[in-house]
Structures are given as structure tokens and as C-alpha cells.
Enzyme design. Structure first.
Site, PDB file in Angstrom:
ATOM      1  N   SER A  13       0.839  -1.208   0.000  1.00 54.36           N
ATOM      2  CA  SER A  13       0.000   0.000   0.000  1.00 54.36           C
ATOM      3  C   SER A  13       0.873   1.257   0.000  1.00 54.36           C
ATOM      4  O   SER A  13       0.536   2.252  -0.643  1.00 54.36           O
ATOM      5  CB  SER A  13      -0.979   0.001   1.181  1.00 54.36           C
ATOM      6  OG  SER A  13      -0.318   0.165   2.406  1.00 54.36           O
ATOM      7  N   HIS A 103       9.635   2.531   9.070  1.00 53.17           N
ATOM      8  CA  HIS A 103       9.425   1.582  10.169  1.00 53.17           C
ATOM      9  C   HIS A 103       8.131   1.962  10.891  1.00 53.17           C
ATOM     10  O   HIS A 103       7.915   3.137  11.182  1.00 53.17           O
ATOM     11  CB  HIS A 103      10.616   1.636  11.129  1.00 53.17           C
ATOM     12  CG  HIS A 103      10.543   0.588  12.186  1.00 53.17           C
ATOM     13  ND1 HIS A 103      10.888  -0.724  11.954  1.00 53.17           N
ATOM     14  CD2 HIS A 103      10.113   0.636  13.467  1.00 53.17           C
ATOM     15  CE1 HIS A 103      10.682  -1.430  13.054  1.00 53.17           C
ATOM     16  NE2 HIS A 103      10.210  -0.621  13.990  1.00 53.17           N
TER      17      HIS A 103
HETATM   18  C1  GAR Z   1       4.302  -0.911   6.760  1.00 52.82           C
HETATM   19  O1  GAR Z   1       3.548  -0.603   7.904  1.00 52.82           O
HETATM   20  C2  GAR Z   1       5.776  -0.730   7.038  1.00 52.82           C
HETATM   21  O2  GAR Z   1       6.040   0.285   7.954  1.00 52.82           O
HETATM   22  C3  GAR Z   1       6.133  -2.069   7.616  1.00 52.82           C
HETATM   23  O3  GAR Z   1       5.420  -2.997   6.846  1.00 52.82           O
HETATM   24  C4  GAR Z   1       4.187  -2.401   6.425  1.00 52.82           C
HETATM   25  C5  GAR Z   1       3.997  -2.653   4.933  1.00 52.82           C
HETATM   26  O4  GAR Z   1       2.727  -2.236   4.521  1.00 52.82           O
HETATM   27  N1  GAR Z   1       7.549  -2.272   7.540  1.00 52.82           N
HETATM   28  C6  GAR Z   1       8.247  -2.967   8.449  1.00 52.82           C
HETATM   29  O5  GAR Z   1       7.729  -3.533   9.393  1.00 52.82           O
HETATM   30  C7  GAR Z   1       9.751  -3.004   8.191  1.00 52.82           C
HETATM   31  N2  GAR Z   1      10.460  -3.442   9.351  1.00 52.82           N
HETATM   32  P1  GAR Z   1       2.381  -2.099   2.963  1.00 52.82           P
HETATM   33  O6  GAR Z   1       2.890  -3.353   2.276  1.00 52.82           O
HETATM   34  O7  GAR Z   1       0.903  -2.000   2.908  1.00 52.82           O
HETATM   35  O8  GAR Z   1       3.074  -0.864   2.453  1.00 52.82           O
END
Ligand code: GAR
Length: 187
Positions: A13, A103
Site C-alpha cells: 500500500s 518503520h
Molecule cells: C508498513 O507498515 C511498514 O512500515 C512495515 O510494513 C508495512 C507494509 O505495509 N515495515 C516494516 O515492518 C519493516 N520493518 P504495505 O505493504 O501496505 O506498504
């Protein structure tokens, strides 16, 4: 224009918000979406924006194949948007000060190995914190310890679950990440 690659392992996303943000920019373009998960939904999102994709295994990444690809595509900046593997040192060194991560908590709290995605929100919930947030930081060889560029926070209450915390954090990410990336890369 600056050529950006986004690395993502999951839904994407954030990657989608960034693709949207730079869609009509003449200063930066998303030149590649790369994932270690061949079935990650981020790859579907990339198609919608006509952005080329690349998938690779952890082994291949560690052996230098991702770096080769980034160099072949003349990528200037690497954006980690929900990328869940530890970046090997040869890659952080090649893109030192040119690689940025988001993060889903207020670093230095809730960072480090094993702290990603829902594990972070579970830990925040278990600690009974009254706020959480996002951290955008440069990536160096120490996991979650690179220079912090931007943070934003949101209040949470005991009624929040890990899921509702995740929703609040995603909203903050979508609001800020594309613009902060833009400022960072000079676009
Ligand atoms: C996000 O919340 C990002 O901050 C986290 O994964 C999610 C991905 O969401 N990242 C971590 O935890 C990295 N250590 P998305 O695929 O919907 O963008």
C-alpha cells in the site's frame, strides 16, 4: 529524472502511494518494484502503474543479483516500503545515504530483528504505550539504526488492538512517506 526502486515484500500500500505521488513527476520516477515474494500483491499494484517488476530470493540478493539489477537499471535511490529481509552489507554500502526505510513505530523503540509488521503493533499494545507512530530513516548496516529523517506520531488507547494500531500507522505512512521521499531525493 531520479530513478527510484521500491523494495517490498507484501501488500504494497505504501508502494502504491509512492507510485501515485510520482506518476506525473518530471523529477523522479519509480523505475522498478522489486520483491523477494513472487506472490506479493505489490507486484499487481506495479502492473497498474506500468512499473517494471523484479523478483529474487534471499540467496540471490545475498549473492549480489539484486545489486546487479539495480545498477543495470541505473537506480539512484532505493526505497524500502515493507521490505522484510535484512539488507546485505554490500547493498547498503553501494547505496549508502541513498537507501531509505519506513518503520511502523517510533524508533529507537520497537526496532531490530523480528520487529516488523504486526509484531511491532503487538509489542506496542503489550507495553501499554499511549502513542505510536512512524519513522523514516536512512538504511545502514545496523538494522533500524540509520539516521532518522522524519517521525510522526498518533495517540492510541487501551481500546486499540494491534489491528487498529496498524490502521492508524498505515494512515500516517500514506500521508507522509511519499512527500518525505520526494524531499529526500530532491523531487
Ligand atoms: C508498513 O507498515 C511498514 O512500515 C512495515 O510494513 C508495512 C507494509 O505495509 N515495515 C516494516 O515492518 C519493516 N520493518 P504495505 O505493504 O501496505 O506498504
Amino acid at each position: 529524472p531520479k530513478r527510484l526502486a521500491i523494495l517490498a515484500s507484501g501488500s504494497g500500500s505504501n508502494a502504491e502511494k509512492i507510485m501515485e505521488y510520482f506518476q506525473h513527476s518530471d523529477k523522479a520516477e519509480i523505475a522498478l518494484i522489486a520483491s523477494n515474494k513472487p506472490d506479493a500483491f505489490v507486484l499487481e499494484r506495479a502492473k497498474k502503474f506500468d512499473v517494471p517488476t523484479f523478483t529474487f530470493s534471499r540467496k540471490e540478493m545475498d549473492a549480489g543479483i539484486l545489486l546487479e539489477k539495480l545498477q543495470a537499471e541505473t537506480i539512484d535511490w532505493v526505497i524500502l516500503a515493507g521490505f522484510l529481509l535484512k539488507i546485505p552489507d554490500h547493498l547498503t554500502q553501494a547505496y549508502s545515504d541513498k537507501m531509505v526505510n519506513i518503520h511502523p513505530a517510533l524508533l529507537p523503540k520497537y526496532g531490530g530483528k523480528g520487529m516488523y509488521g504486526s509484531f511491532v503493533h503487538e509489542a506496542v499494545k503489550a507495553a501499554g504505550d499511549t502513542d505510536t507512530g512512524i519513522t523514516i530513516h536512512l538504511v545502514n548496516e545496523h538494522y533500524d539504526e540509520g539516521k532518522i529523517i522524519f517521525q510522526a506520531s498518533t495517540p492510541i488507547s487501551p481500546l486499540d488492538t494491534a489491528d487498529t494500531i496498524a490502521d492508524k500507522v498505515h494512515a500516517l505512512e500514506h500521508e507522509h512517506f511519499p512527500r518525505v521521499v520526494g524531499e529526500l531525493v530532491g523531487a
